[in-house]
Design an enzyme around this catalytic site. Structure first.
Site, mmCIF file in Angstrom:
data_model
loop_
_atom_site.group_PDB
_atom_site.id
_atom_site.type_symbol
_atom_site.label_atom_id
_atom_site.label_comp_id
_atom_site.label_asym_id
_atom_site.label_seq_id
_atom_site.Cartn_x
_atom_site.Cartn_y
_atom_site.Cartn_z
ATOM 1 N N VAL A 17 79.729 60.530 -4.876
ATOM 2 C CA VAL A 17 81.131 59.848 -5.125
ATOM 3 C C VAL A 17 80.920 58.498 -5.586
ATOM 4 C CG1 VAL A 17 83.160 58.818 -3.669
ATOM 5 C CG2 VAL A 17 82.252 60.955 -3.126
ATOM 6 N N ALA A 84 78.528 60.454 5.817
ATOM 7 C CA ALA A 84 78.252 62.052 5.775
ATOM 8 C C ALA A 84 79.561 62.420 5.018
ATOM 9 C CB ALA A 84 78.235 62.451 7.398
ATOM 10 N N GLN A 86 81.841 66.171 4.027
ATOM 11 C CA GLN A 86 82.056 67.631 4.911
ATOM 12 C C GLN A 86 81.099 68.354 4.317
ATOM 13 O OE1 GLN A 86 86.083 66.866 3.030
ATOM 14 N NE2 GLN A 86 86.522 68.480 4.543
ATOM 15 N N ASP A 152 95.049 62.970 -3.460
ATOM 16 C CA ASP A 152 95.847 63.938 -3.088
ATOM 17 C C ASP A 152 97.142 63.936 -3.916
ATOM 18 O OD1 ASP A 152 94.473 64.456 0.036
ATOM 19 O OD2 ASP A 152 94.531 62.473 -0.909
ATOM 20 N N SER A 153 97.661 62.971 -4.082
ATOM 21 C CA SER A 153 99.110 62.762 -5.130
ATOM 22 C C SER A 153 98.729 63.113 -6.148
ATOM 23 C CB SER A 153 99.594 61.550 -4.804
ATOM 24 O OG SER A 153 99.849 61.133 -3.594
ATOM 25 N N HIS A 179 94.839 61.453 4.680
ATOM 26 C CA HIS A 179 94.071 62.044 3.738
ATOM 27 C C HIS A 179 93.473 62.905 4.366
ATOM 28 C CE1 HIS A 179 91.566 62.915 0.455
ATOM 29 N NE2 HIS A 179 90.229 62.611 0.998
HETATM 30 P P1 NAD Z 1 76.733 61.844 -0.445
HETATM 31 O O1 NAD Z 1 75.915 62.444 0.644
HETATM 32 O O2 NAD Z 1 76.169 62.453 -1.772
HETATM 33 O O3 NAD Z 1 76.255 60.484 -0.516
HETATM 34 C C1 NAD Z 1 76.440 59.499 0.619
HETATM 35 C C2 NAD Z 1 75.459 58.550 0.377
HETATM 36 O O4 NAD Z 1 75.495 57.359 1.317
HETATM 37 C C3 NAD Z 1 73.817 58.965 0.343
HETATM 38 O O5 NAD Z 1 73.440 58.488 -0.867
HETATM 39 C C4 NAD Z 1 73.340 58.186 1.677
HETATM 40 O O6 NAD Z 1 71.770 57.700 1.242
HETATM 41 C C5 NAD Z 1 74.228 56.952 1.642
HETATM 42 N N1 NAD Z 1 74.053 56.261 2.895
HETATM 43 C C6 NAD Z 1 74.120 56.921 4.229
HETATM 44 N N2 NAD Z 1 73.936 55.933 5.139
HETATM 45 C C7 NAD Z 1 74.152 54.678 4.371
HETATM 46 C C8 NAD Z 1 73.902 53.243 4.949
HETATM 47 N N3 NAD Z 1 73.699 52.919 6.065
HETATM 48 N N4 NAD Z 1 73.870 52.427 3.974
HETATM 49 C C9 NAD Z 1 73.927 52.583 2.732
HETATM 50 N N5 NAD Z 1 74.047 54.034 2.283
HETATM 51 C C10 NAD Z 1 73.895 54.734 3.015
HETATM 52 O O7 NAD Z 1 78.133 62.108 0.071
HETATM 53 P P2 NAD Z 1 79.493 61.914 -1.275
HETATM 54 O O8 NAD Z 1 79.725 63.406 -1.618
HETATM 55 O O9 NAD Z 1 79.081 60.768 -2.120
HETATM 56 O O10 NAD Z 1 80.576 61.371 -0.153
HETATM 57 C C11 NAD Z 1 80.545 60.217 0.513
HETATM 58 C C12 NAD Z 1 81.795 59.993 1.231
HETATM 59 O O11 NAD Z 1 82.963 60.259 0.556
HETATM 60 C C13 NAD Z 1 81.897 61.284 2.275
HETATM 61 O O12 NAD Z 1 82.498 60.713 3.691
HETATM 62 C C14 NAD Z 1 83.113 61.886 1.760
HETATM 63 O O13 NAD Z 1 83.767 62.778 2.670
HETATM 64 C C15 NAD Z 1 83.882 60.883 1.290
HETATM 65 N N6 NAD Z 1 84.638 61.406 0.126
HETATM 66 C C16 NAD Z 1 86.095 60.733 0.070
HETATM 67 C C17 NAD Z 1 86.832 61.068 -0.751
HETATM 68 C C18 NAD Z 1 88.277 60.360 -0.812
HETATM 69 O O14 NAD Z 1 89.361 60.780 -1.309
HETATM 70 N N7 NAD Z 1 88.543 59.219 0.184
HETATM 71 C C19 NAD Z 1 86.939 62.080 -1.693
HETATM 72 C C20 NAD Z 1 85.659 62.375 -1.897
HETATM 73 C C21 NAD Z 1 84.563 62.234 -0.825
#
Ligand code: NAD
Length: 317
Positions: A17, A84, A86, A152-153, A179
């Protein structure tokens, strides 16, 4: 806050992300500086290198980053994506404790290096994490925003547009609340080209029956699970959705977006973060717009609020 072209976006987390938000923000020329911070040194350095190799083809900008929180120094907006994600079958709420702890650990350092930033939370469960960030930072409610149901929208509008065979830009419709699984489609205020969706019956462009509406809502709620099942993460649409919010903030656009933020007396709801359409500008968010709702929609919003509040209180915030 720096002027638009001088602006700096700091992104915490260079995972799927965070890196895709950087990519989308870079292509759209949202800011003059984009900096990534991640504890995974090799990963963040590789993402920065890869993005730098594409700078020739994007509007003038610098992209840097490291495993040092100083990378976020002086950011106008800090986007939080660390944490983390999902796993197939997990709900967003299942991530609450782990990600609230990560947020609590990182935020004090972020506040030290970027004390004037607007905080834009993306990490899930985003409504819970937004409230946790609000409490930890002590920032004014206007400056702590969750990406909420902007994504989502967008999924909702896409599905309605597809069904009715019109451009997605001409569909105006919001998903409100969490969300996540308890989110609420606001059908009663949905329109296509100013025509209320309830009256939409245009030859060759369909009509939405109750069953078709249910199917669309099911698809919106299931969308994240579906993408995660297939590729392990969602990144492109969220990257664009968050970039859209960044533009609204950094370009002071006063765009109406269903972002998450603190409620302070919306239809009697308060002390909970959830999404409703709000005006977003350089100052952050304004109070939710007084969008019309049916009794059922309002009841759904209350249930969503109760669910988010219970998780936040369970974490001790
Ligand atoms: P990912 O595992 O690919 O990336 C997460 C990153 O966070 C990793 O690179 C990890 O090293 C880093 N990290 C962990 N602890 C850390 C810390 N203390 N300091 C700095 N970096 C740290 O996961 P992702 O797919 O990128 O998803 C990230 C988050 O975004 C998840 O919680 C996911 O559910 C959320 N997400 C939100 C939406 C939304 O619409 N709000 C959409 C998609 C994903």
């Amino acid at each position: 806050m720096g002027t638009e072209r001088q602006a700096k976006v700091g992104i915490i987390g260079a995972g799927s992300v965070g890196a895709t938000i950087a990519y989308a923000a870079m292509i759209r020329g949202v800011a003059r500086h984009i900096s990534l911070f991640d504890i995974a040194k090799t990963k963040v350095e590789a993402e920065v290198l890869d993005l730098n190799h594409g700078l020739l083809f994007a509007p003038q900008a610098t992209v840097d980053g490291s495993d040092d929180v100083e990378s976020l120094h002086g950011s106008d907006v800090v986007v939080m994506t660390a944490g983390a994600k999902q796993k197939p079958g997990q709900t967003r709420m299942d991530l609450a404790e782990a990600n609230a702890n990560i947020c609590a650990k990182i935020l004090p350092d972020v506040l030290r290096v970027a004390p004037d930033a607007v905080l834009l939370m993306v990490t899930n469960p985003v409504d819970v994490i937004t409230e946790v960030a609000l409490k930890i930072s002590g920032f004014a409610w206007e400056r702590v925003i969750g990406s909420g149901t902007v994504l989502d929208s967008s999924r909702f509008r896409f599905l309605v547009a597809k069904h009715c065979q019109v451009a997605v830009q001409n569909v105006h419709a919001y998903i409100a609340g969490e969300h996540g699984d308890s989110e609420i489609p606001l059908w009663s205020s949905a329109t296509i080209g100013s025509i209320p969706l309830s009256q939409w019956s245009v030859p060759g462009h369909g009509h939405l029956s109750a069953a078709e509406k249910d199917k669309i809502v099911h698809n919106v709620k299931d969308a994240g699970y579906q993408v995660i099942q297939g590729k392990g993460a969602t990144n492109y649409a969220v990257g664009l959705a968050v970039t859209n919010i960044l533009e609204a903030i950094l370009h002071d656009e006063r765009r109406v977006l269903p972002v998450s933020g603190l409620l302070r007396g919306f239809r009697g709801l308060e002390d909970v973060c959830l999404s409703l359409p709000r005006i977003v500008s350089r100052r952050g968010i304004e109070a939710p717009l007084p969008i019309p709702m049916t009794v059922d929609e309002e009841a759904g919003l209350r249930e969503s609020a109760d669910r988010i509040r219970a998780v936040v209180r369970g974490l001790g915030y």
